[in-house]
Design a protein around this motif. Structure first.
Motif, PDB file in Angstrom:
ATOM      1  N   TYR A 159       0.837  -1.209   0.000  1.00 26.23           N
ATOM      2  CA  TYR A 159       0.000   0.000   0.000  1.00 26.23           C
ATOM      3  C   TYR A 159       0.869   1.256   0.000  1.00 26.23           C
ATOM      4  CZ  TYR A 159      -3.604   3.351   1.359  1.00 26.23           C
ATOM      5  OH  TYR A 159      -4.459   4.429   1.392  1.00 26.23           O
ATOM      6  N   ASP A 160       1.906   1.273   0.818  1.00 28.56           N
ATOM      7  CA  ASP A 160       2.802   2.427   0.878  1.00 28.56           C
ATOM      8  C   ASP A 160       3.591   2.601  -0.407  1.00 28.56           C
ATOM      9  OD1 ASP A 160       1.928   2.968   3.425  1.00 28.56           O
ATOM     10  OD2 ASP A 160       3.662   2.055   4.429  1.00 28.56           O
ATOM     11  N   ASN A 161       3.775   1.517  -1.158  1.00 25.29           N
ATOM     12  CA  ASN A 161       4.503   1.572  -2.434  1.00 25.29           C
ATOM     13  C   ASN A 161       3.593   1.888  -3.615  1.00 25.29           C
ATOM     14  OD1 ASN A 161       6.589   0.702  -0.801  1.00 25.29           O
ATOM     15  ND2 ASN A 161       7.274  -0.908  -2.163  1.00 25.29           N
ATOM     16  N   TYR A 162       2.327   2.203  -3.350  1.00 26.47           N
ATOM     17  CA  TYR A 162       1.350   2.559  -4.383  1.00 26.47           C
ATOM     18  C   TYR A 162       1.089   1.417  -5.363  1.00 26.47           C
ATOM     19  CZ  TYR A 162       2.126   7.287  -2.659  1.00 26.47           C
ATOM     20  OH  TYR A 162       2.225   8.395  -1.852  1.00 26.47           O
ATOM     21  N   LEU A 163       1.255   0.178  -4.887  1.00 25.36           N
ATOM     22  CA  LEU A 163       0.958  -0.970  -5.730  1.00 25.36           C
ATOM     23  C   LEU A 163      -0.494  -1.404  -5.592  1.00 25.36           C
ATOM     24  CD1 LEU A 163       4.184  -3.082  -5.082  1.00 25.36           C
ATOM     25  CD2 LEU A 163       3.595  -1.838  -7.166  1.00 25.36           C
ATOM     26  N   GLU A 166      -3.157  -1.612  -8.511  1.00 28.75           N
ATOM     27  CA  GLU A 166      -3.010  -0.414  -9.334  1.00 28.75           C
ATOM     28  C   GLU A 166      -2.188  -0.691 -10.590  1.00 28.75           C
ATOM     29  OE1 GLU A 166      -1.615   2.951  -7.157  1.00 28.75           O
ATOM     30  OE2 GLU A 166      -3.155   2.814  -5.607  1.00 28.75           O
ATOM     31  N   THR A 167      -1.711  -1.923 -10.723  1.00 30.39           N
ATOM     32  CA  THR A 167      -0.852  -2.283 -11.853  1.00 30.39           C
ATOM     33  C   THR A 167      -1.676  -2.781 -13.035  1.00 30.39           C
ATOM     34  OG1 THR A 167      -0.597  -4.489 -10.935  1.00 30.39           O
ATOM     35  CG2 THR A 167       1.080  -2.871 -10.357  1.00 30.39           C
ATOM     36  N   PHE A 218       3.354  -1.166 -15.939  1.00 26.32           N
ATOM     37  CA  PHE A 218       2.774   0.179 -15.890  1.00 26.32           C
ATOM     38  C   PHE A 218       1.752   0.243 -14.760  1.00 26.32           C
ATOM     39  CE2 PHE A 218      -0.223   3.506 -17.324  1.00 26.32           C
ATOM     40  CZ  PHE A 218       0.681   4.549 -17.458  1.00 26.32           C
ATOM     41  N   ASN A 219       1.890   1.285 -13.931  1.00 30.05           N
ATOM     42  CA  ASN A 219       0.952   1.543 -12.849  1.00 30.05           C
ATOM     43  C   ASN A 219      -0.118   2.502 -13.363  1.00 30.05           C
ATOM     44  OD1 ASN A 219      -0.299   2.799 -10.482  1.00 30.05           O
ATOM     45  ND2 ASN A 219       1.306   1.793  -9.274  1.00 30.05           N
ATOM     46  N   VAL A 220      -1.355   1.999 -13.455  1.00 35.21           N
ATOM     47  CA  VAL A 220      -2.434   2.772 -14.051  1.00 35.21           C
ATOM     48  C   VAL A 220      -2.779   3.983 -13.192  1.00 35.21           C
ATOM     49  CG1 VAL A 220      -4.831   2.705 -14.834  1.00 35.21           C
ATOM     50  CG2 VAL A 220      -3.348   0.712 -15.164  1.00 35.21           C
ATOM     51  N   THR A 221      -2.907   3.789 -11.887  1.00 33.72           N
ATOM     52  CA  THR A 221      -3.312   4.869 -10.998  1.00 33.72           C
ATOM     53  C   THR A 221      -2.278   5.976 -10.963  1.00 33.72           C
ATOM     54  OG1 THR A 221      -4.475   3.241  -9.635  1.00 33.72           O
ATOM     55  CG2 THR A 221      -4.099   5.412  -8.661  1.00 33.72           C
ATOM     56  N   GLU A 222      -1.020   5.629 -10.902  1.00 32.61           N
ATOM     57  CA  GLU A 222       0.056   6.627 -10.839  1.00 32.61           C
ATOM     58  C   GLU A 222       0.500   7.092 -12.224  1.00 32.61           C
ATOM     59  OE1 GLU A 222       0.801   7.783  -7.927  1.00 32.61           O
ATOM     60  OE2 GLU A 222      -0.506   6.311  -6.975  1.00 32.61           O
ATOM     61  N   ASN A 223      -0.037   6.442 -13.275  1.00 34.37           N
ATOM     62  CA  ASN A 223       0.333   6.784 -14.644  1.00 34.37           C
ATOM     63  C   ASN A 223       1.852   6.801 -14.812  1.00 34.37           C
ATOM     64  OD1 ASN A 223      -0.166   7.449 -17.331  1.00 34.37           O
ATOM     65  ND2 ASN A 223      -0.058   9.663 -16.918  1.00 34.37           N
TER      66      ASN A 223
END
Length: 494
Positions: A182-186, A198-199, A254-259
């Motif tokens: 979660y902290d790694n924005y995954l 989010e990937t 590619f991380n969709v949420t973080e683009n």
């Protein structure tokens, strides 16, 4: 929470591909040990009914009753391991080479003194004692696999863990893999109370799994000869486990949420040490001069095991909007438990062609569903129950068999053998998950000295999954394992 820890460990560490608690997978690994032996019996394989070899100290102790002189030998070995992995349509090869001490043993012959005029070939003829070091299991490997996944990501696994074990993000425990993800924005959290990956798909995945260590045993044996027809023996074995595993799973996509593009590394370390004790009772009977019948009962080994497991997840982002790294401290979980391996029953027969050689056959019965865990400190009872349940649900009994022979040409001996270690898994194809061994060797005897050389090929299949999903759509690496071993024994009678 303890079960969650074990569950996540199981997915990454389990060697068999059966996705149950890690400790039950380790218990099977530690229960599939084989008797250590000289190069001679490494070539022949079947030894229960033969005896007369230093291998008997660690297998059928009745066999040392056949010794008429004292004897010593030492056996170094070379292990060449290869793994061919098929994963997501790609093939990857790994290898690892090692030199080790396979076996060292000594037997002291003590002939019974007979009164003058008594028959020298009747009654108790000798009481012999043996001491041996045996390497009974080899854990070294180097497995690599990689491919492009068009269906899911390890972030799917992290999100399912978080949803199953936690509520809102403020309930995520610091240091857990869910918190790291979660902290790694995954993974993210939605208004319905679910975590989501989010990937994107079509990510590149790779896994490196390196293991080292072995299982060894010191055996103290006694064997006796009655009228050159009946031989009995018993031994005590002091066993030890030294097992190490290091795995590194990498994924980039590619991380969709973080683009943004991401690259993650999920690393696991395991160190396991254990010590235990077992016993063996054996007998060999010669109904006629050319036939020997043997039997051995090997008790369970009662181990106390200390296990330490650590995991850490790091993620890096680049290009587009965010250029940063998210690095975490590894989290370590220590656990001490007691393990009882299964009872093993063995029978064997040998037929001798006078002085020209012999053929032999062995069969073993082992019920792996009898593996049992117990607590070492009256704690973690739920973990113990989970693993005992996993053993019952996933393992079954198995039959091992071995065939071999030796042919003598003056001082030279030719040997060959074949063996199968039965499939221990429920709901797994017996042909795919058995272990096959082919072996051949030479021996040379002159006066009181001998040299034996053996080549052994061991082949078996394992399935490995880098993570597990509720949908059962996780990727699987099918690994064909091959061990090419060479054994050299140098010995002397005295």
């Amino acid at each position: 929470m303890k079960f969650r820890i074990l569950f996540s460990m199981a997915v990454i560490v389990a060697a068999s591909g059966d996705l149950h608690a890690q400790y039950s997978a380790d218990a099977l690994r530690f229960s599939q040990f084989q008797p250590g032996s000289t190069a001679r019996f490494k070539a022949i394989g079947a030894q229960t009914g033969i005896g007369g070899d230093l291998s008997s100290v660690g297998s059928n102790p009745a066999g040392i009753g056949l010794f008429t002189r004292s004897e010593f030998s030492i056996t170094p070995e070379f292990n060449g391991y290869q793994a061919e992995a098929q994963y997501l349509g790609q093939q990857t090869n790994g290898k690892k080479d090692q030199l080790n001490l396979a076996h060292a043993a000594v037997v002291w012959n003590s002939t019974v003194s007979k009164p003058a005029g008594s028959k020298l070939d009747q009654g108790w003829l000798s009481f012999n004692f043996g001491l041996a070091y045996n390497r009974t299991n080899a854990f070294g490997n180097n497995i690599n696999y990689s491919g492009t996944n068009s269906q899911n990501s390890i972030a799917d696994y992290f999100s399912e863990l978080a949803t199953d074990n936690y509520g809102a993000p403020n309930t995520l425990t610091t240091g857990t893999i869910e918190r790291m993800a979660y902290d790694n924005y995954l993974i993210g959290y939605d208004t319905r109370g679910y975590y989501f990956p989010e990937t994107d798909v079509n990510n590149k995945q790779s896994k490196s799994d390196v293991r080292t260590g072995s299982q060894t045993e010191f055996d103290f044996a006694f064997g006796a000869n009655y009228s050159n027809q009946f031989y009995i023996g018993a031994s005590i074995g002091l066993a030890s486990i030294n097992y190490n595993s290091y795995a590194d799973y990498k994924e980039n996509g590619f991380n969709v949420t973080e683009n943004n593009n991401y690259e993650l590394s999920y690393r696991q370390d395991q160190t396991t040490r254990g010590s235990g004790v077992n016993a063996k009772l054996g007998a060999i009977f010669r109904p006629v001069a050319n036939v020997r019948l043997g039997a051995t009962v090997e008790t369970p080994t009662w181990f106390t095991i200390d296990d330490s497991y650590s995991e850490v997840l790091d993620t890096k982002y680049g290009k587009n909007k965010l250029d940063s790294s998210f690095l975490n401290d590894s989290q370590t979980y220590d656990f001490t438990y007691k393990l009882r391996t299964p009872l093993k029953l063995s029978g064997g027969i040998g037929y001798f062609f006078n002085d020209e050689g012999f053929i032999s056959a062995d069969v073993d019965y082992v019920d792996y569903s009898k593996i049992n865990f117990s607590t070492a400190d009256n704690a973690n009872a739920d973990v113990i129950k989970d693993n005992n349940r996993s053993v019952m649900n996933n393992f079954k009994s198995a039959v091992n068999y071995r065939l071999g022979g030796e042919y003598k040409i003056d001082h030279l001996m030719l040997r060959a053998g074949y063996g199968v270690q039965g499939n221990p898994y429920k709901n797994k194809d017996n042909n795919d998950f058995k272990t096959s061994t082919y072996s051949g060797g030479l021996g040379y005897r002159i006066n009181n000295y001998y040299v034996d050389l053996t080549y052994q090929n061991v082949a078996y299949q394992t399935d490995m999954k880098p993570y597990l999903l509720n949908s059962a759509k996780e990727p699987t690496a099918s690994v064909q394992n091959t061990r090419n071993n060479v054994f050299l024994t140098i010995g002397s009678r005295f």
